[in-house]
Design an enzyme around this catalytic site. Structure first.
Site: not given
Ligand SMILES: NC(=O)c1ccc[n+]([C@@H]2O[C@H](COP(=O)([O-])OP(=O)(O)OC[C@H]3O[C@@H](n4cnc5c(N)ncnc54)[C@H](O)[C@@H]3O)[C@@H](O)[C@H]2O)c1
Length: 265
Positions: A16, A68, A94, A154, A167, A169, A171
């Protein structure tokens, strides 16, 4: 800058890397002596533009297109990179989304959202990391040069964020993978760490910052001890440290880079 922060002779792959935190990391790596900076993105044009910027620093850089979430595509670019550059010493996971729900489910509580919305978070933020680690680790072990795996997660994954449950969960899952992988790979001198960002102004989020009601923005910024949002370089600086020799005895950790939004336990 201390010589400990050098990436001399290192080959780094940044996923990314076509904009935002990934782009700034690529430029930091270029400025700190990488032998080659490999910039992955699902958007080849973006990756090419950043590769050109890094080459402008006098450093070898290459754009590698892959999503990815597609393990075969990731394996293919990793094989190509090793063929061209001999090794991948540093993997920066990333690629991800910065937390917005997909448009069709925006503003719905997650239990009312479609499972495909959950997948949108899980696939890139968790499976994307698993895929890249799985594709890079065999080459890192075989090269016997040690290695660095750094994943951009995050603060949502550390402290939880209302409205961004899946999100958060995903991360947190990436950070869990990192801790386990750190244990498995330490004997090969491969470290694995995470950088946990809070709200950072990047192309992904700048519209939100630009359009926010100033009173709401102030209320949001009041939650940050250092009263400004993050900049991509705040992330890139920590990624650089974790990629460098200066972090040789640090592994399995998640470092918040968050202006004091939350504190590490
Ligand atoms: N910006 C923030 O506020 C914030 C906060 C916390 C964590 N993060 C994390 O930081 C990372 C970078 O965020 P950003 O704000 O710089 O994002 P961004 O959207 O500005 O840039 C991300 C880049 O990744 C690429 N990408 C997305 N999905 C991909 C995929 N499946 N395969 C390959 N490339 C892909 C995009 O094309 C884009 O160029 C993400 O993992 C995000 O979750 C960001």
């Amino acid at each position: 800058m201390s010589s400990l922060l050098t990436l001399r002779d290192k080959v780094a792959l940044i996923t990314g890397g076509g904009q935002g935190i990934g782009r700034h990391t690529a430029l930091r790596f270029g400025a700190h002596g990488c032998r080659a900076v490999l910039i992955n993105d699902q958007d080849l044009e973006r990756a090419e533009t950043v590769a050109e910027e890094v080459r402008g620093l006098g450093v070898n850089a290459e754009a590698l297109r892959a999503d990815v979430t597609d393990l075969a595509a990731v394996r293919e670019i990793v094989a190509r990179a090793i063929e061209s550059h001999g090794t991948i010493d540093v993997l920066v996971n990333n690629a991800g989304n910065a937390g917005a729900n997909p448009p069709d489910d925006l503003d719905l509580p997650f239990w009312e959202a479609q499972p495909r919305s959950w997948d949108a978070h899980l696939r890139v933020n968790l499976y994307g990391v698993i895929n890249c680690v799985a594709a890079c680790v065999p080459g890192m072990i075989a090269a016997q040069r040690g290695g660095r795996i750094i994943t951009v997660v995050s603060d949502a994954g550390r402290v939880g964020e209302a409205g961004l449950e899946v999100y958060s969960a995903a991360k947190a899952g990436a950070a869990g993978l990192t801790r386990a992988v750190a244990r498995t790979l330490g004997r090969h001198r491969i470290t694995a760490n995470c950088v946990a960002m809070a709200a950072t102004v990047t192309p992904y989020t700048e519209g939100m910052f630009d359009n926010a009601d100033p009173r709401l923005l102030k209320r949001m910024m009041d939650k940050y001890v250092i009263r400004r949002p993050g900049r991509p370089d705040d992330a890139a600086n920590m990624v650089l440290f974790l990629a460098s020799d200066a972090s040789d005895w640090i592994t399995g950790q998640t470092y918040p880079v968050n202006g004091g939004f939350s504190f590490a336990l």
